[in-house]
Design a protein around this motif. Sequence first.
Motif, short mmCIF file in Angstrom:
data_model
loop_
_atom_site.label_atom_id
_atom_site.label_comp_id
_atom_site.label_asym_id
_atom_site.label_seq_id
_atom_site.Cartn_x
_atom_site.Cartn_y
_atom_site.Cartn_z
N ASP A 110 29.13 4.81 1.25
CA ASP A 110 28.17 4.69 2.35
C ASP A 110 26.94 5.55 2.09
N ARG A 111 27.16 6.75 1.61
CA ARG A 111 26.04 7.66 1.32
C ARG A 111 25.16 7.09 0.22
N GLU A 112 25.78 6.52 -0.81
CA GLU A 112 25.01 5.91 -1.90
C GLU A 112 24.19 4.73 -1.40
N GLN A 113 24.75 3.95 -0.48
CA GLN A 113 24.01 2.81 0.07
C GLN A 113 22.82 3.27 0.89
N VAL A 114 23.00 4.32 1.69
CA VAL A 114 21.90 4.85 2.49
C VAL A 114 20.81 5.40 1.59
N LEU A 115 21.20 6.13 0.55
CA LEU A 115 20.21 6.67 -0.39
C LEU A 115 19.47 5.56 -1.12
N ALA A 116 20.17 4.52 -1.50
CA ALA A 116 19.54 3.40 -2.20
C ALA A 116 18.53 2.72 -1.29
N GLN A 117 18.90 2.53 -0.02
CA GLN A 117 17.97 1.91 0.92
C GLN A 117 16.76 2.80 1.14
N TYR A 118 16.96 4.10 1.25
CA TYR A 118 15.85 5.04 1.41
C TYR A 118 14.89 4.94 0.23
N ARG A 119 15.46 4.90 -0.97
CA ARG A 119 14.61 4.80 -2.18
C ARG A 119 13.82 3.50 -2.21
N ARG A 120 14.45 2.39 -1.80
CA ARG A 120 13.73 1.10 -1.76
C ARG A 120 12.59 1.15 -0.76
N GLU A 121 12.86 1.69 0.42
CA GLU A 121 11.82 1.77 1.45
C GLU A 121 10.69 2.70 1.02
N ARG A 122 11.05 3.80 0.40
CA ARG A 122 10.03 4.76 -0.09
C ARG A 122 9.18 4.12 -1.18
N ALA A 123 9.81 3.39 -2.09
CA ALA A 123 9.07 2.73 -3.16
C ALA A 123 8.11 1.68 -2.59
N ARG A 124 8.57 0.93 -1.60
CA ARG A 124 7.70 -0.06 -0.96
C ARG A 124 6.50 0.61 -0.31
N ARG A 125 6.75 1.71 0.39
CA ARG A 125 5.66 2.44 1.05
C ARG A 125 4.64 2.95 0.03
N VAL A 126 5.12 3.54 -1.04
CA VAL A 126 4.23 4.06 -2.08
C VAL A 126 3.42 2.93 -2.70
N LEU A 127 4.07 1.81 -2.98
CA LEU A 127 3.38 0.66 -3.56
C LEU A 127 2.26 0.16 -2.65
N VAL A 128 2.55 0.04 -1.37
CA VAL A 128 1.55 -0.44 -0.41
C VAL A 128 0.40 0.55 -0.30
N LEU A 129 0.72 1.83 -0.14
CA LEU A 129 -0.35 2.83 0.00
C LEU A 129 -1.19 2.93 -1.27
N ASP A 130 -0.57 2.83 -2.43
CA ASP A 130 -1.33 2.85 -3.68
C ASP A 130 -2.25 1.63 -3.79
N SER A 131 -1.78 0.49 -3.32
CA SER A 131 -2.61 -0.72 -3.33
C SER A 131 -3.80 -0.56 -2.39
N LEU A 132 -3.55 0.00 -1.21
CA LEU A 132 -4.65 0.23 -0.27
C LEU A 132 -5.66 1.22 -0.84
N ARG A 133 -5.16 2.27 -1.45
CA ARG A 133 -6.06 3.26 -2.05
C ARG A 133 -6.92 2.62 -3.14
N ALA A 134 -6.33 1.79 -3.97
CA ALA A 134 -7.08 1.12 -5.02
C ALA A 134 -8.18 0.24 -4.42
N HIS A 135 -7.84 -0.46 -3.34
CA HIS A 135 -8.84 -1.31 -2.68
C HIS A 135 -9.96 -0.46 -2.09
N LEU A 136 -9.62 0.65 -1.48
CA LEU A 136 -10.64 1.53 -0.91
C LEU A 136 -11.50 2.15 -2.01
N ASP A 137 -10.91 2.49 -3.14
CA ASP A 137 -11.67 3.05 -4.26
C ASP A 137 -12.69 2.06 -4.82
#
Length: 84
Positions: free
Chosen positions: A22-49
Motif C-alpha cells: 500500500d505504501r509503495e502504491q501511494v508513493l508511486a501515485q505521488y511520484r506520478r502526480e508530481r511528475a505531471r505537475r512539473v511537466l505542466v509547470l515547465d511547459s508553462l514556463r517555456a511558453h512564458l519565456d
Amino acid sequence: MTSRTIAGTPVATAAGESDEHDREQVLAQYRRERARRVLVLDSLRAHLDEQPSPRAVRTCARTWVADLLALAEQVAKNKMEHPE
C-alpha cells in the motif's frame, strides 16, 4: 491475510507485506502526480519565456489563469452533475 496463487490455493501473507505494498502504491501515485505537475509547470514556463516583453508575459499568464479557472469550473460542474 491470505492471497491466492495461480492455482487458487490460499497462501498466508504477513500483514506487513500488505502495508508495504500500500505504501509503495501511494508513493508511486505521488511520484506520478508530481511528475505531471512539473511537466505542466515547465511547459508553462517555456511558453512564458517565449514572450517578447514583461507585459506580454503577464498578459499571457493572466490568459492561462483564466483558462485554468474556466476549466476547473467545467470539471467541478461535471462532477456535481455526475458524481461517482
